[in-house]
Design an enzyme around this catalytic site. Structure first.
Site, PDB file in Angstrom:
ATOM      1  N   PHE A  43      30.170  62.523  53.700  1.00 29.92           N
ATOM      2  CA  PHE A  43      31.094  62.223  52.607  1.00 29.92           C
ATOM      3  C   PHE A  43      30.359  62.339  51.470  1.00 29.92           C
ATOM      4  O   PHE A  43      29.108  61.901  51.338  1.00 29.92           O
ATOM      5  CB  PHE A  43      31.577  60.954  52.945  1.00 29.92           C
ATOM      6  CG  PHE A  43      32.854  60.677  52.035  1.00 29.92           C
ATOM      7  CD1 PHE A  43      33.927  61.319  52.267  1.00 29.92           C
ATOM      8  CD2 PHE A  43      32.753  59.678  50.947  1.00 29.92           C
ATOM      9  CE1 PHE A  43      35.200  60.961  51.583  1.00 29.92           C
ATOM     10  CE2 PHE A  43      33.956  59.423  50.284  1.00 29.92           C
ATOM     11  CZ  PHE A  43      35.295  60.269  50.571  1.00 29.92           C
ATOM     12  N   ASP A  85      26.235  56.133  58.592  1.00 28.93           N
ATOM     13  CA  ASP A  85      27.806  55.609  57.972  1.00 28.93           C
ATOM     14  C   ASP A  85      28.583  55.805  59.140  1.00 28.93           C
ATOM     15  O   ASP A  85      28.822  56.620  59.823  1.00 28.93           O
ATOM     16  CB  ASP A  85      28.070  56.712  56.804  1.00 28.93           C
ATOM     17  CG  ASP A  85      29.186  56.190  56.238  1.00 28.93           C
ATOM     18  OD1 ASP A  85      29.990  55.461  56.596  1.00 28.93           O
ATOM     19  OD2 ASP A  85      29.416  56.376  54.937  1.00 28.93           O
ATOM     20  N   LYS A 123      40.017  51.686  57.417  1.00 29.12           N
ATOM     21  CA  LYS A 123      40.513  52.830  57.934  1.00 29.12           C
ATOM     22  C   LYS A 123      41.148  52.289  59.251  1.00 29.12           C
ATOM     23  O   LYS A 123      41.984  51.637  59.425  1.00 29.12           O
ATOM     24  CB  LYS A 123      39.539  53.818  58.127  1.00 29.12           C
ATOM     25  CG  LYS A 123      39.008  54.570  56.727  1.00 29.12           C
ATOM     26  CD  LYS A 123      37.843  55.586  56.975  1.00 29.12           C
ATOM     27  CE  LYS A 123      37.279  56.055  55.585  1.00 29.12           C
ATOM     28  NZ  LYS A 123      38.356  56.750  54.794  1.00 29.12           N
ATOM     29  N   ARG A 142      44.707  67.072  57.898  1.00 20.37           N
ATOM     30  CA  ARG A 142      43.885  66.157  58.938  1.00 20.37           C
ATOM     31  C   ARG A 142      44.737  65.127  59.506  1.00 20.37           C
ATOM     32  O   ARG A 142      45.656  64.578  58.829  1.00 20.37           O
ATOM     33  CB  ARG A 142      42.802  65.402  58.107  1.00 20.37           C
ATOM     34  CG  ARG A 142      41.746  64.635  58.785  1.00 20.37           C
ATOM     35  CD  ARG A 142      40.662  64.111  57.944  1.00 20.37           C
ATOM     36  NE  ARG A 142      41.451  63.080  56.901  1.00 20.37           N
ATOM     37  CZ  ARG A 142      40.661  62.073  56.231  1.00 20.37           C
ATOM     38  NH1 ARG A 142      39.263  62.182  56.412  1.00 20.37           N
ATOM     39  NH2 ARG A 142      41.154  61.152  55.614  1.00 20.37           N
TER      40      ARG A 142
END
Length: 408
Positions: free
Chosen positions: A120, A195, A221, A367
């Site tokens: 990311f 991560d 998330k 996505r």
């Protein structure tokens, strides 16, 4: 066995919506508003500042960290909640670099933070910023080295101080082999930082088993903690009492209320505290973790694979113009499926307008995330039918769907 019908009932999901974006923001746990109201009205309202003691606000980052630890295979009292993911990335990488320097000799001479091009961007930005802080004039020769995801293992050389990798690629869902890469990093004297932004609550993780040095992640998330929910950091027991906090915040001090002029790091993972705990956000996150207490991660992973495989099968049969961007092998994929399309942004807006919520990642990725806690096989098939209608009939090809929003 996890009862996914029961967990689905624990979330507020708008009527008629198929929510396939929990990999970006999880839905609202039904218990969260009441939990937050209790904290606001009874604890904050009635206790005011005495709530830090009476309601135990100061201890909640550790208590919540221990609840997350179960989901990521971490040892008790080695996960701390607070701040943002970017801050935790900075802390972890800085501490890992400091560990190498403290060893002296050849370890201290290592100059490279190794990452990959699937990471990311914020993680890369934080590493860049750390290097600029430590080596402003470039005389130390510190370097952020970014390689292709499949080239990480071959680049774990004696030049590398820290391996900083996101386990699951945010665009494609490609999944690194954490155990294998961590083992190779260790064999080469490298500190491994992982991560888990797209792993925690999505795939089984075994931080203790693979002996990761540090790990970080977010809770908004798959863990469903809410927008802006606090991040977490894991520190391996071997490093917990020696890792140097680059951000030496007041609450990471060994005795915050002694108000000493100079910093002394607190014990273990407590030293990774920085700012004041977000009491209201922690209340929402605690309500979300109540749902996770009803689950087994192996069950979650098995159902996730089932949902993703069904989605790929249905979409490919209906929409030949979409190209699978995610790995076809489920063992190499997280809990998301991505497709490429040259007008992916517009197509996703048209799909969203018809009640199937996914998102877009530049340059061409549509996505979709799959969270078994509230997504059913029937919804997956229905979503594929709607996507087919949008794609086959080019319903995306209108000006309104091509205007880019600030958040994609």
């Amino acid at each position: 066995m996890t009862d996914f019908n029961a967990t689905k009932e624990m979330f507020h999901l708008p009527e008629g919506m198929i929510y396939l974006d929990g990999n970006s923001l999880g839905p609202l746990p039904k218990a969260a508003p009441a939990k937050m109201a209790e904290v606001m009205e009874k604890e904050w309202g009635d206790y005011l500042i005495t709530g830090w003691n009476k309601a135990g606000w100061m201890a909640r980052p550790t208590a919540i960290g221990n609840r997350i630890a179960r989901l990521i295979g971490a040892e008790e009292n080695h996960v701390m909640v607070g701040d943002t993911l970017s801050i935790k990335v900075y802390q972890a990488v800085a501490a890992a670099m400091s560990l190498q320097h403290a060893k002296g000799g050849a370890a201290a001479a290592r100059k490279v933070i190794l990452s990959d091009s699937g990471n990311f961007p914020s993680d890369l930005y934080m590493a860049e910023g750390l290097i600029k802080t430590l080596d402003r004039d470039g005389t130390l020769g510190l370097e952020l080295r970014v390689v292709a995801p499949e080239e990480v293992a071959d680049n774990l050389t004696d030049e590398v101080a820290v391996m900083m990798i996101t386990e699951v690629d945010y665009r494609t869902g490609r999944k690194h082999d954490m155990a294998a890469l961590t083992a190779k990093a260790h064999a080469n004297g490298i500190v491994a930082v992982w991560d888990l932004a797209h792993s925690a609550g999505a795939v089984p993780v075994d931080l203790a088993g693979c002996q990761a040095g540090f790990a970080v992640g977010c809770t908004y998330k798959y863990l469903n903690g809410g927008p802006g929910a606090p991040a977490f950091i894991y520190v391996n027991p071997a490093h917990a009492d020696v890792a140097e906090p680059a951000l030496s915040g007041w609450l990471g001090h060994d005795a915050p209320f002694a108000f000493e002029q100079n910093y002394r790091a607190g014990p273990g993972v407590e030293r990774m505290r920085v700012g004041t705990p977000p009491v209201l956000a922690n209340a929402a996150l605690a309500a979300a973790l109540d749902v996770w207490d009803m689950t087994d991660m192996q069950d979650v992973r098995a159902r996730s694979i089932e949902l993703c495989e069904l989605f790929i099968k249905e979409v490919e049969a209906r929409c030949p113009m979409l190209e699978l961007a995610s790995p076809r092998d489920a063992d190499q994929r997280g809990s998301q499926v991505s497709f490429r399309f040259h007008e992916g942004y517009a197509a996703m807006q048209a799909v969203i307008a018809r009640g199937v919520i996914g998102d877009f990642r530049a340059p061409d990725i549509m996505r979709f995330g799959f969270t078994p806690l509230y997504v059913t096989p029937e919804e997956v098939v229905k979503a594929a039918e709607i996507i087919e209608d949008v794609m086959v009939n080019a319903l995306w090809d209108t000006p309104e769907y091509k205007v880019r929003n600030r958040v994609t």
